[in-house]
Design an enzyme around this catalytic site. Structure first.
Site, PDB file in Angstrom:
ATOM      1  CE  LYS A   8       4.999 -20.021 -15.223  1.00 33.48           C
ATOM      2  NZ  LYS A   8       4.889 -20.093 -16.689  1.00 33.48           N
ATOM      3  CG  ASP A  26       4.863 -24.660 -13.851  1.00 36.18           C
ATOM      4  OD1 ASP A  26       5.698 -25.410 -14.404  1.00 36.18           O
ATOM      5  OD2 ASP A  26       4.131 -23.873 -14.486  1.00 36.18           O
TER       6      ASP A  26
END
Length: 291
Positions: A9, A134
């Site tokens: 990401k 996350d």
């Protein structure tokens, strides 16, 4: 055997909004999965958890987040069976790309399939949140507004149906200096409040309108943690400057050390030629939609 790809990401936006009593920081962030992947393979075995990894610098025992994910799924759903997990790493470690968190989420998804677990989404999100801030984001990936410590996740989707059906994606180059940055050490340097806090509303609206591109990214992409990384790691600032000089909209991802650049496709050869002059690792990728 189940094989799941675990995407990296980047953060298009990251602002710190406060500090919690538990010592963690609240933030507002827009995360985006990109096409650089680790790979999780899960195979059924009679008992136990056996983890193998192609990166010898990573632990293969109970301190590895993938092992923790497997143990958490076993415990939550009272699974008596075992698993052999093979982790193939391509995402660099300590890079601000969420590799470990993505691996954990991929392990959760792989084991739900391998063991035929009928799980509610909220149950998986709870397991993910207990593993790391996350990890919940990577259960679905795509583009998301992440709040709290990153564990409150809301998908952002283009509201225009025709644009959404065009499978809109942006080309990015990821550049890593070859070393990692400790996330806790970066957050220890944060001092609140900030004199000019950035607002997330504009970039969120641009994404939902399908108007987020290299030009709007230059104006509205922001990462507060750059303020606390560049002084200690000038090489990371140099990467950002080089990418900016190559016409990219560039920003550090997470707490570093990777910097990404959104670029115009005709510039790819020029960017590659310039980056090859440095002792950096780089990958040309694109944004990928939710899983």
């Amino acid at each position: 055997m189940i094989i799941i790809k675990a995407p990296a990401k980047v953060n298009f936006f990251l602002e710190i909004t406060g500090k919690r009593p538990d010592g963690y920081h609240n933030l507002e962030s827009i995360m985006q999965t990109v096409s650089l992947y680790d790979e999780i393979t899960a195979e059924a075995v009679p008992s136990g958890i056996n983890l193998e990894c192609n990166n010898e610098n990573l632990p293969s025992g109970s301190s590895n987040i993938v092992y923790k994910a497997a143990a958490a799924v076993q415990k939550r759903f009272n699974i008596q069976k075992g698993v052999k997990i093979t982790l193939k790493k391509e995402i660099p470690v300590g890079a601000g790309l969420g590799g470990g968190s993505s691996d954990a989420a991929a392990a959760i998804k792989a084991l739900v399939k391998l063991w035929n677990i009928n799980a509610q989404k909220t149950e998986l999100e709870q397991i993910a949140a207990n593993l790391g801030a996350d990890v919940p984001f990577f259960l679905t990936g795509g583009t998301a507004l992440c709040e709290g410590i990153g564990d409150i996740v809301r998908q952002l989707r283009i509201t225009n149906y025709e644009l959404r059906m065009n499978d809109f994606s942006l080309p990015l180059v990821l550049v890593n200096p070859g070393f990692g940055v400790s996330t806790p050490s970066v957050y220890k340097k944060v001092r609140l409040p900030f004199t000019n806090p950035r607002k997330i509303d504009k970039i969120k609206k641009l994404i939902e309108q399908g108007a987020f591109n290299i030009e709007t990214a230059r104006q509205y992409c922001f990462n507060r943690l750059e303020d606390f990384v560049f002084n200690d790691h000038p090489e990371i600032k140099k990467i950002k400057d080089v990418l900016s000089s190559l016409n990219c909209a560039s920003l550090m991802s997470g707490s570093g050390a990777t910097v990404f650049g959104i670029y115009d496709r005709p510039d790819e050869h020029k960017i590659k030629t310039e980056l090859e002059k440095y002792n950096w690792k780089f990958w040309f990728v694109k944004t990928v939609n939710s899983i």
